[in-house]
Design an enzyme around this catalytic site. Structure first.
Site, mmCIF file in Angstrom:
data_model
loop_
_atom_site.group_PDB
_atom_site.id
_atom_site.type_symbol
_atom_site.label_atom_id
_atom_site.label_comp_id
_atom_site.label_asym_id
_atom_site.label_seq_id
_atom_site.Cartn_x
_atom_site.Cartn_y
_atom_site.Cartn_z
ATOM 1 N N CYS A 100 1.819 5.468 11.997
ATOM 2 C CA CYS A 100 1.633 4.465 12.970
ATOM 3 C C CYS A 100 1.363 4.987 14.364
ATOM 4 C CB CYS A 100 2.593 3.596 12.607
ATOM 5 S SG CYS A 100 2.601 3.072 11.217
ATOM 6 N N HIS A 136 0.967 -1.236 0.107
ATOM 7 C CA HIS A 136 -0.045 0.074 0.012
ATOM 8 C C HIS A 136 0.998 1.290 0.042
ATOM 9 C CE1 HIS A 136 -0.134 1.204 4.460
ATOM 10 N NE2 HIS A 136 0.360 -0.118 4.617
HETATM 11 N N1 PLP Z 1 8.238 -0.364 7.739
HETATM 12 C C1 PLP Z 1 8.112 1.036 7.612
HETATM 13 C C2 PLP Z 1 9.242 1.734 7.368
HETATM 14 C C3 PLP Z 1 6.730 1.621 7.311
HETATM 15 O O1 PLP Z 1 6.805 3.110 7.148
HETATM 16 C C4 PLP Z 1 5.624 0.953 7.577
HETATM 17 C C5 PLP Z 1 4.168 1.776 7.621
HETATM 18 O O2 PLP Z 1 4.061 2.836 7.819
HETATM 19 C C6 PLP Z 1 5.672 -0.519 7.828
HETATM 20 C C7 PLP Z 1 7.014 -0.927 8.114
HETATM 21 C C8 PLP Z 1 4.302 -1.124 8.234
HETATM 22 O O3 PLP Z 1 4.033 -1.488 6.923
HETATM 23 P P1 PLP Z 1 2.370 -2.269 6.803
HETATM 24 O O4 PLP Z 1 1.495 -0.981 6.977
HETATM 25 O O5 PLP Z 1 2.249 -2.743 5.366
HETATM 26 O O6 PLP Z 1 2.166 -3.201 8.013
#
Ligand code: PLP
Length: 377
Positions: A324, A202
């Site tokens: 996040c 995504h």
């Molecule tokens: N790693 C990084 C550097 C990210 O920016 C993100 C999402 O913000 C993730 C991992 C997690 O990805 P996912 O949303 O596919 O779990």
């Protein structure tokens, strides 16, 4: 009209991805594990995506495993390596600015008896490959280092660090979370020296809920999710063919324009910096040589959530730090030396291939108005 500048949080699925997902839901809707024709068609649909994505990172398709997203890929990488190699080797080295899906997983492993070493930037706010190599020893089973930081766009010295580590400790497994680098910079497993690579769909105009983990041949990973042995037992559970097909379609589309987009985004970022330089009280938090897709700034004396909602009222969507961590103060910015009021006022602007100068003008005008109007810390 809204101006979407939160592409590090998620991107709008491209038409090709949507079409591939719809086709996989309406035509190739079978279970890829089924032995009849409908199953085979779904399997072929998934194989196609696997081949495309594997090709974009320069690896064999049988080394690419689909997951539910990069959070799961990162969990599988850390927990899977810890379980496979951790009986004798109890140390894991990561950077101090990893995404929570690596950092929190490392903390969980710490509770299980692993020693976690978090390598921090030096006083100049930069990471050095030698510091990662120096943190490793004979007891280290894994080094995990993201390629591009999701909050500031900082490009980590992954290639240099992994090559130094490989020379000193050839048995250490190397993992890179390439989520914010994939389809923005070239991500090639061999060139990076990475044994494992995490990807997310995504963030590249695919659909949410699917990701991948590349695992180099010969590297053992103990599965986290057990069950029907899909994905060669590395990740059980019926694969989401529509999401995987969309991932493949988005990767195929974007892989053709990595360099030209990088150049265009570099120009866009410098245009934006030009516009911001005329505003009072703006500090740029991202280093000059960061990924051009992410620009982290601080607005002096204005709390980021307040500014974010003001911008939202002008139709402009940005993020405060990492999406996040919803409103929580970012520990990552602190690692980069951005603390106190500056961290409180941090705003992340993240662009995509579709971002235009006109949109950046709307952002700059809204920021100027916000600086005038928004009170409140
Ligand atoms: N790693 C990084 C550097 C990210 O920016 C993100 C999402 O913000 C993730 C991992 C997690 O990805 P996912 O949303 O596919 O779990």
């Amino acid at each position: 009209m809204s101006v979407y500048l939160d592409n590090a949080a998620t991107t709008k699925p491209c038409e090709e991805a949507v079409k591939a997902a719809v086709d996989a839901m309406t035509v190739n809707f079978g279970n890829p594990s089924s032995l009849h024709r409908a199953g085979l068609d779904a399997q072929l649909c998934m194989d196609k995506a696997r081949k495309i994505i594997a090709g974009t990172v320069g690896v064999q398709e049988e080394c690419l495993y689909f997951t539910s997203g990069a959070t799961e890929s990162n969990n599988l990488a850390l927990r899977g390596i810890a379980a496979a190699y951790g009986r004798r080797k109890k140390k894991i080295v990561i950077s101090s600015v990893e995404h929570a899906s690596v950092d929190e997983t490392a903390s969980a492993l710490e509770k299980e008896g692993f020693t976690i070493v978090r390598v921090a930037p030096r006083e100049d706010g930069r990471f050095y490959a030698a510091d990662f190599a120096d943190a490793c020893d004979e007891d280290t089973c894994l080094v995990s280092m993201m390629y591009v930081n999701n909050e500031t766009g900082y490009i980590m010295p992954v290639r240099e660090a992994f090559s130094l580590i490989r020379r000193k400790f050839p048995d250490i497994i190397t993992h890179s979370d390439c989520v914010q680098a994939y389809m923005k910079l070239p991500v090639r497993a061999k060139a990076l020296g990475a044994d494992l690579i995490s990807l997310s769909s995504h963030k590249i105009h695919g659909v949410k809920g699917v990701g991948a983990l590349y695992i180099k041949k010969g590297v053992r990973v103990v599965p986290v999710i057990t069950g029907g042995k899909q994905e060669k037992g590395i990740r059980s559970g019926t694969e989401s063919v529509p999401l995987i097909a969309a991932f493949g379609a988005a990767a195929e589309k974007l892989s053709k324009t990595i360099d030209e987009r990088y150049e265009r985004l570099t120009e866009l970022k410098s245009y934006l910096l030009g516009r911001l330089s005329g505003l009072d009280g703006i500090t740029v938090n991202s280093p000059e040589d960061a990924s051009p897709y992410i620009l982290n700034i601080s607005v002096t004396g204005k709390r980021s959530e307040i500014m974010l909602h003001f911008l939202e009222s002008c139709g402009v969507y940005v993020s405060s730090g990492s999406a996040c961590s919803k409103g929580q103060q970012s520990g990552v910015l602190g690692q980069f030396g951005i603390t106190g009021e500056r961290a409180d006022g941090a705003v992340r602007i993240s662009m995509s291939a579709e971002t235009t100068e006109a949109e950046l003008d709307i952002l700059a005008d809204a920021l100027a108005e916000g600086i005038e109007k928004v009170r409140g810390k």
